[in-house]
Design a protein around this motif. Structure first.
Motif, PDB file in Angstrom:
ATOM      1  N   THR A  54      -4.186 -26.039  13.857  1.00 53.93           N
ATOM      2  CA  THR A  54      -3.231 -27.284  13.472  1.00 53.93           C
ATOM      3  C   THR A  54      -1.762 -26.637  13.630  1.00 53.93           C
ATOM      4  O   THR A  54      -0.953 -27.622  14.269  1.00 53.93           O
ATOM      5  CB  THR A  54      -3.720 -27.727  12.269  1.00 53.93           C
ATOM      6  OG1 THR A  54      -5.220 -28.048  12.230  1.00 53.93           O
ATOM      7  CG2 THR A  54      -3.182 -29.115  12.091  1.00 53.93           C
ATOM      8  N   HIS A  55      -1.480 -25.870  13.213  1.00 54.02           N
ATOM      9  CA  HIS A  55      -0.004 -25.383  13.011  1.00 54.02           C
ATOM     10  C   HIS A  55       0.515 -25.123  14.490  1.00 54.02           C
ATOM     11  O   HIS A  55       1.386 -25.341  14.625  1.00 54.02           O
ATOM     12  CB  HIS A  55      -0.063 -24.188  12.043  1.00 54.02           C
ATOM     13  CG  HIS A  55      -0.129 -24.397  10.848  1.00 54.02           C
ATOM     14  ND1 HIS A  55       0.305 -23.651   9.634  1.00 54.02           N
ATOM     15  CD2 HIS A  55      -0.597 -25.568   9.953  1.00 54.02           C
ATOM     16  CE1 HIS A  55       0.059 -23.934   8.697  1.00 54.02           C
ATOM     17  NE2 HIS A  55      -0.611 -25.269   8.641  1.00 54.02           N
ATOM     18  N   PHE A  57      -0.697 -26.448  17.280  1.00 58.16           N
ATOM     19  CA  PHE A  57      -0.121 -27.775  17.903  1.00 58.16           C
ATOM     20  C   PHE A  57       1.001 -28.249  17.595  1.00 58.16           C
ATOM     21  O   PHE A  57       1.810 -28.516  18.265  1.00 58.16           O
ATOM     22  CB  PHE A  57      -1.205 -28.672  17.653  1.00 58.16           C
ATOM     23  CG  PHE A  57      -2.477 -28.837  18.527  1.00 58.16           C
ATOM     24  CD1 PHE A  57      -2.400 -28.244  19.806  1.00 58.16           C
ATOM     25  CD2 PHE A  57      -3.689 -29.259  18.258  1.00 58.16           C
ATOM     26  CE1 PHE A  57      -3.578 -28.217  20.948  1.00 58.16           C
ATOM     27  CE2 PHE A  57      -4.922 -29.255  19.140  1.00 58.16           C
ATOM     28  CZ  PHE A  57      -4.607 -28.923  20.296  1.00 58.16           C
ATOM     29  N   PHE A  58       1.199 -28.126  16.397  1.00 54.59           N
ATOM     30  CA  PHE A  58       2.655 -28.847  16.020  1.00 54.59           C
ATOM     31  C   PHE A  58       3.745 -28.009  16.261  1.00 54.59           C
ATOM     32  O   PHE A  58       4.792 -28.275  16.746  1.00 54.59           O
ATOM     33  CB  PHE A  58       2.990 -29.024  14.335  1.00 54.59           C
ATOM     34  CG  PHE A  58       1.921 -30.044  13.907  1.00 54.59           C
ATOM     35  CD1 PHE A  58       2.054 -31.380  14.155  1.00 54.59           C
ATOM     36  CD2 PHE A  58       0.975 -30.042  12.695  1.00 54.59           C
ATOM     37  CE1 PHE A  58       1.302 -32.387  13.797  1.00 54.59           C
ATOM     38  CE2 PHE A  58       0.232 -31.173  12.237  1.00 54.59           C
ATOM     39  CZ  PHE A  58       0.329 -32.306  12.930  1.00 54.59           C
ATOM     40  N   THR A  59       3.693 -26.733  16.001  1.00 54.49           N
ATOM     41  CA  THR A  59       4.730 -25.811  16.755  1.00 54.49           C
ATOM     42  C   THR A  59       4.985 -25.826  17.851  1.00 54.49           C
ATOM     43  O   THR A  59       6.229 -25.829  18.473  1.00 54.49           O
ATOM     44  CB  THR A  59       4.082 -24.251  16.149  1.00 54.49           C
ATOM     45  OG1 THR A  59       3.926 -23.853  14.981  1.00 54.49           O
ATOM     46  CG2 THR A  59       5.275 -23.391  16.782  1.00 54.49           C
ATOM     47  N   GLY A  61       4.845 -28.649  19.946  1.00 48.46           N
ATOM     48  CA  GLY A  61       5.199 -30.117  20.219  1.00 48.46           C
ATOM     49  C   GLY A  61       3.858 -30.966  20.635  1.00 48.46           C
ATOM     50  O   GLY A  61       4.262 -31.810  21.185  1.00 48.46           O
ATOM     51  N   THR A  63       1.075 -33.676  19.781  1.00 51.11           N
ATOM     52  CA  THR A  63       0.717 -34.691  18.653  1.00 51.11           C
ATOM     53  C   THR A  63      -0.681 -34.842  18.424  1.00 51.11           C
ATOM     54  O   THR A  63      -1.426 -34.712  19.518  1.00 51.11           O
ATOM     55  CB  THR A  63       1.122 -36.203  19.014  1.00 51.11           C
ATOM     56  OG1 THR A  63       2.746 -36.051  18.959  1.00 51.11           O
ATOM     57  CG2 THR A  63       0.633 -37.130  17.822  1.00 51.11           C
ATOM     58  N   ILE A  64      -1.078 -34.401  17.095  1.00 47.73           N
ATOM     59  CA  ILE A  64      -2.590 -34.557  16.968  1.00 47.73           C
ATOM     60  C   ILE A  64      -3.067 -35.990  17.105  1.00 47.73           C
ATOM     61  O   ILE A  64      -2.721 -36.541  16.135  1.00 47.73           O
ATOM     62  CB  ILE A  64      -3.168 -33.870  15.700  1.00 47.73           C
ATOM     63  CG1 ILE A  64      -2.525 -32.524  15.802  1.00 47.73           C
ATOM     64  CG2 ILE A  64      -4.542 -34.049  15.392  1.00 47.73           C
ATOM     65  CD1 ILE A  64      -2.826 -31.513  14.723  1.00 47.73           C
ATOM     66  N   SER A  67      -8.899 -35.392  14.755  1.00 44.10           N
ATOM     67  CA  SER A  67      -9.196 -34.189  13.847  1.00 44.10           C
ATOM     68  C   SER A  67     -10.382 -34.465  13.305  1.00 44.10           C
ATOM     69  O   SER A  67     -10.426 -35.589  12.463  1.00 44.10           O
ATOM     70  CB  SER A  67      -7.877 -34.042  12.967  1.00 44.10           C
ATOM     71  OG  SER A  67      -8.143 -32.798  12.215  1.00 44.10           O
ATOM     72  N   GLY A  76      -5.218 -32.658  20.505  1.00 43.58           N
ATOM     73  CA  GLY A  76      -3.601 -32.642  20.778  1.00 43.58           C
ATOM     74  C   GLY A  76      -3.355 -33.131  22.165  1.00 43.58           C
ATOM     75  O   GLY A  76      -3.607 -33.039  23.047  1.00 43.58           O
ATOM     76  N   LYS A  78       0.398 -34.082  24.438  1.00 44.16           N
ATOM     77  CA  LYS A  78       1.670 -33.548  24.797  1.00 44.16           C
ATOM     78  C   LYS A  78       2.257 -34.413  25.938  1.00 44.16           C
ATOM     79  O   LYS A  78       1.441 -34.192  27.198  1.00 44.16           O
ATOM     80  CB  LYS A  78       2.105 -32.345  24.861  1.00 44.16           C
ATOM     81  CG  LYS A  78       3.491 -31.973  24.882  1.00 44.16           C
ATOM     82  CD  LYS A  78       3.575 -30.306  24.899  1.00 44.16           C
ATOM     83  CE  LYS A  78       4.880 -29.895  24.804  1.00 44.16           C
ATOM     84  NZ  LYS A  78       5.038 -28.587  24.850  1.00 44.16           N
ATOM     85  N   GLU A 150      -0.440 -17.419  13.477  1.00 45.22           N
ATOM     86  CA  GLU A 150      -0.734 -18.397  12.103  1.00 45.22           C
ATOM     87  C   GLU A 150      -1.732 -17.867  11.315  1.00 45.22           C
ATOM     88  O   GLU A 150      -1.525 -17.909  10.144  1.00 45.22           O
ATOM     89  CB  GLU A 150      -0.806 -19.760  12.567  1.00 45.22           C
ATOM     90  CG  GLU A 150       0.387 -20.532  13.246  1.00 45.22           C
ATOM     91  CD  GLU A 150       1.662 -20.583  12.110  1.00 45.22           C
ATOM     92  OE1 GLU A 150       1.560 -20.871  10.945  1.00 45.22           O
ATOM     93  OE2 GLU A 150       2.674 -20.349  12.522  1.00 45.22           O
TER      94      GLU A 150
END
Length: 186
Positions: A54-55, A57-59, A61, A63-64, A67, A76, A78, A150
């Motif tokens: 999850t981290h 994906f955010f790192t 760029g 968008t989830i 989930s 995710g 993009k 992570e």
């Protein structure tokens, strides 16, 4: 003669109905789509691996959009727009260029599965770019690098220097060699 006209109209009507009802030509997800899945392993329990993914994906760029922790699924997305193509199309076609779609949608689905004694987690990565299942290492590898890093940070483990260097390379991609830069070096 009337029977010939009637038969022709019925034939044309059936042809139109059949043509309009046909498939869009794309391949439905199945064996072909499942071949575009890459499997990797994380030396971490399921909860740590799920948080790390999850981290990641955010790192990177993404968008989830979906989930499901109990099912081990994270989706995710993009979107990237090719501004250059849109600009050139605008110059060439004017107002009609506004009808074009210059956005690429990259969808990544992660399937996480607990390993034996929950000591290792299997991560299957599926990539779909503009509705076409494919594996692109330039997209998949960064997800893997960030997820590994992570997971180690979450577990409190020191990140190996090689992995840390790979992560830093993602943050600072090498400069593109342009003609201007080449002339400056001469």
């Amino acid at each position: 003669m009337i029977n010939l006209i009637r038969a022709t109209l019925i034939f044309l009507t059936l042809t139109m109905i059949t043509a309009c009802a046909g498939g869009g030509g794309s391949i439905a997800p199945g064996q072909l789509a499942t071949k575009a899945i890459e499997t990797r392993y994380i030396d971490a329990d399921f909860n740590t691996a799920y948080r790390a993914a999850t981290h990641a994906f955010f790192t990177l760029g993404f968008t989830i959009s979906h989930s499901d922790k109990s099912g081990g699924i994270i989706v995710g997305k993009k979107e990237t727009t090719d501004q250059g193509a849109a600009f050139l199309a605008g110059l060439a076609f004017g107002v009609f260029a506004l009808m074009g779609d210059y956005t690429d949608v990259n969808t990544i689905t992660l399937f996480l599965e607990k390993g034996v004694n929950d000591a290792r987690t299997t991560m299957r990565i599926q990539m779909v770019l503009n509705e076409e299942a494919k594996i692109d290492p330039t997209v998949i590898d960064p997800i893997w690098i960030v997820t590994q890093r992570e997971a180690m940070l979450i577990k409190g483990i020191t990140v190996p220097i090689e992995l840390e260097n790979q992560f830093k390379a993602l943050e600072n991609p090498p400069a593109v060699d342009t003609e201007e830069n080449s002339e400056d070096r001469d």
